[in-house]
Design an enzyme around this catalytic site. Structure first.
Site, PDB file in Angstrom:
ATOM      1  N   ARG A  23     108.374 -16.716 -29.340  1.00  0.00           N
ATOM      2  CA  ARG A  23     107.003 -16.446 -28.891  1.00  0.00           C
ATOM      3  C   ARG A  23     106.442 -15.175 -29.487  1.00  0.00           C
ATOM      4  O   ARG A  23     105.240 -14.974 -29.548  1.00  0.00           O
ATOM      5  CB  ARG A  23     106.958 -16.323 -27.367  1.00  0.00           C
ATOM      6  N   GLN A  49      94.789  11.834 -19.117  1.00  0.00           N
ATOM      7  CA  GLN A  49      93.783  11.288 -20.027  1.00  0.00           C
ATOM      8  C   GLN A  49      94.460  10.502 -21.140  1.00  0.00           C
ATOM      9  O   GLN A  49      95.457  10.957 -21.703  1.00  0.00           O
ATOM     10  CB  GLN A  49      92.960  12.431 -20.628  1.00  0.00           C
ATOM     11  N   ASP A  50      93.923   9.329 -21.451  1.00  0.00           N
ATOM     12  CA  ASP A  50      94.373   8.540 -22.598  1.00  0.00           C
ATOM     13  C   ASP A  50      93.242   8.500 -23.613  1.00  0.00           C
ATOM     14  O   ASP A  50      92.077   8.303 -23.248  1.00  0.00           O
ATOM     15  CB  ASP A  50      94.712   7.106 -22.193  1.00  0.00           C
ATOM     16  N   ARG A  61      94.596  13.391 -40.212  1.00  0.00           N
ATOM     17  CA  ARG A  61      94.014  14.076 -39.054  1.00  0.00           C
ATOM     18  C   ARG A  61      94.998  15.178 -38.680  1.00  0.00           C
ATOM     19  O   ARG A  61      96.135  14.911 -38.367  1.00  0.00           O
ATOM     20  CB  ARG A  61      93.815  13.117 -37.886  1.00  0.00           C
ATOM     21  N   HIS A  64      96.391  19.960 -35.588  1.00  0.00           N
ATOM     22  CA  HIS A  64      95.682  20.405 -34.389  1.00  0.00           C
ATOM     23  C   HIS A  64      96.645  20.829 -33.293  1.00  0.00           C
ATOM     24  O   HIS A  64      97.743  20.295 -33.181  1.00  0.00           O
ATOM     25  CB  HIS A  64      94.812  19.271 -33.823  1.00  0.00           C
ATOM     26  N   LYS A  73     101.750  15.917 -24.635  1.00  0.00           N
ATOM     27  CA  LYS A  73     101.195  14.609 -24.908  1.00  0.00           C
ATOM     28  C   LYS A  73     102.269  13.623 -25.332  1.00  0.00           C
ATOM     29  O   LYS A  73     103.327  14.006 -25.835  1.00  0.00           O
ATOM     30  CB  LYS A  73     100.095  14.672 -25.951  1.00  0.00           C
ATOM     31  N   TYR A 133      97.007   8.569 -27.572  1.00  0.00           N
ATOM     32  CA  TYR A 133      97.462   9.852 -27.043  1.00  0.00           C
ATOM     33  C   TYR A 133      97.326   9.817 -25.525  1.00  0.00           C
ATOM     34  O   TYR A 133      96.276   9.437 -25.012  1.00  0.00           O
ATOM     35  CB  TYR A 133      96.568  11.002 -27.520  1.00  0.00           C
ATOM     36  N   ASP A 144      90.903  24.863 -28.826  1.00  0.00           N
ATOM     37  CA  ASP A 144      91.326  24.156 -30.028  1.00  0.00           C
ATOM     38  C   ASP A 144      91.925  25.121 -31.046  1.00  0.00           C
ATOM     39  O   ASP A 144      91.384  26.204 -31.294  1.00  0.00           O
ATOM     40  CB  ASP A 144      90.138  23.440 -30.684  1.00  0.00           C
ATOM     41  N   ASP A 169      88.731  19.699 -40.341  1.00  0.00           N
ATOM     42  CA  ASP A 169      90.080  19.904 -40.862  1.00  0.00           C
ATOM     43  C   ASP A 169      90.071  20.574 -42.231  1.00  0.00           C
ATOM     44  O   ASP A 169      90.962  21.357 -42.550  1.00  0.00           O
ATOM     45  CB  ASP A 169      90.842  18.579 -40.906  1.00  0.00           C
TER      46      ASP A 169
END
Length: 188
Positions: A23, A49-50, A61, A64, A73, A133, A144, A169
């Site tokens: 399957r 938070q997602d 990316r 950070h 996370k 995340y 940040d 970035d």
């Protein structure tokens, strides 16, 4: 699901063990009881938070992070594959300044627990890659942190040609600037 240690102190690799048959497959991607047994009791319940990003092949990316008390996370690639990199920015950590790369993809379902005090970035390796995340506190833009993906002191390796990188970035500072910054206040 099993949880493996990594080369970076306190970073964990969560490894689901899919059941595959005619399957397709079924896998548990997260188990709070197993997670809490390897971290702190109740740690799984702290995620609030997602978020999800979608990137085209070659997009980078990162790198950070969060200042202040940082941000824990869980990171996984729900579709496609990414070359994921972490850098330990916790003064006093036995792995301070070190990086480690991981392949996260939709075949192995592996994902990372990243404790507070790390820079994080990735490159999409497939036509599209969706990265999910789960973080332990709301985002605060004032905290940040960013370091250039090609900073020579970090010497990070990206496996493909970089196709797109955001203006934010591209304007990120250097590793040395981060260490000298008044915003660099995270402590383990």
């Amino acid at each position: 699901m099993r949880i493996d240690e990594t080369e970076l102190a306190d970073v964990l690799l969560l490894v689901p063990e899919p059941f595959r048959d005619a399957r397709g497959l079924f896998t548990r991607t997260f188990d709070a009881e197993i997670f809490d047994a390897r971290t702190d009791p109740g740690a799984a319940a702290t995620f609030v938070q997602d978020s999800q990003s979608r990137s085209a092949r070659g997009v980078v990316r990162g790198m950070h992070g969060r200042g202040g008390r940082g941000e824990a996370k869980l990171v996984r690639c729900a579709h496609g594959a990414v070359h994921d990199i972490l850098v330990d920015i916790r003064p006093g950590s036995p792995t301070f300044g070190r990086s480690q790369a991981f392949l996260l993809d939709d075949d192995s379902f592996r994902h990372l627990y990243v404790p507070p005090g790390f820079l994080h970035g990735f490159q999409a390796l497939t036509e599209t890659a969706d990265v999910c995340y789960r973080i332990d506190r709301p985002h605060d833009p004032a905290e940040d942190l960013a370091v250039a993906h090609d900073d020579p002191d970090l010497a990070l390796t990206w496996p493909q040609d970089i196709t797109v990188i955001s203006a934010r970035d591209r304007a990120a500072g250097s590793w040395r600037e981060l260490l000298e910054s008044a915003h660099f206040t995270h402590r383990p």
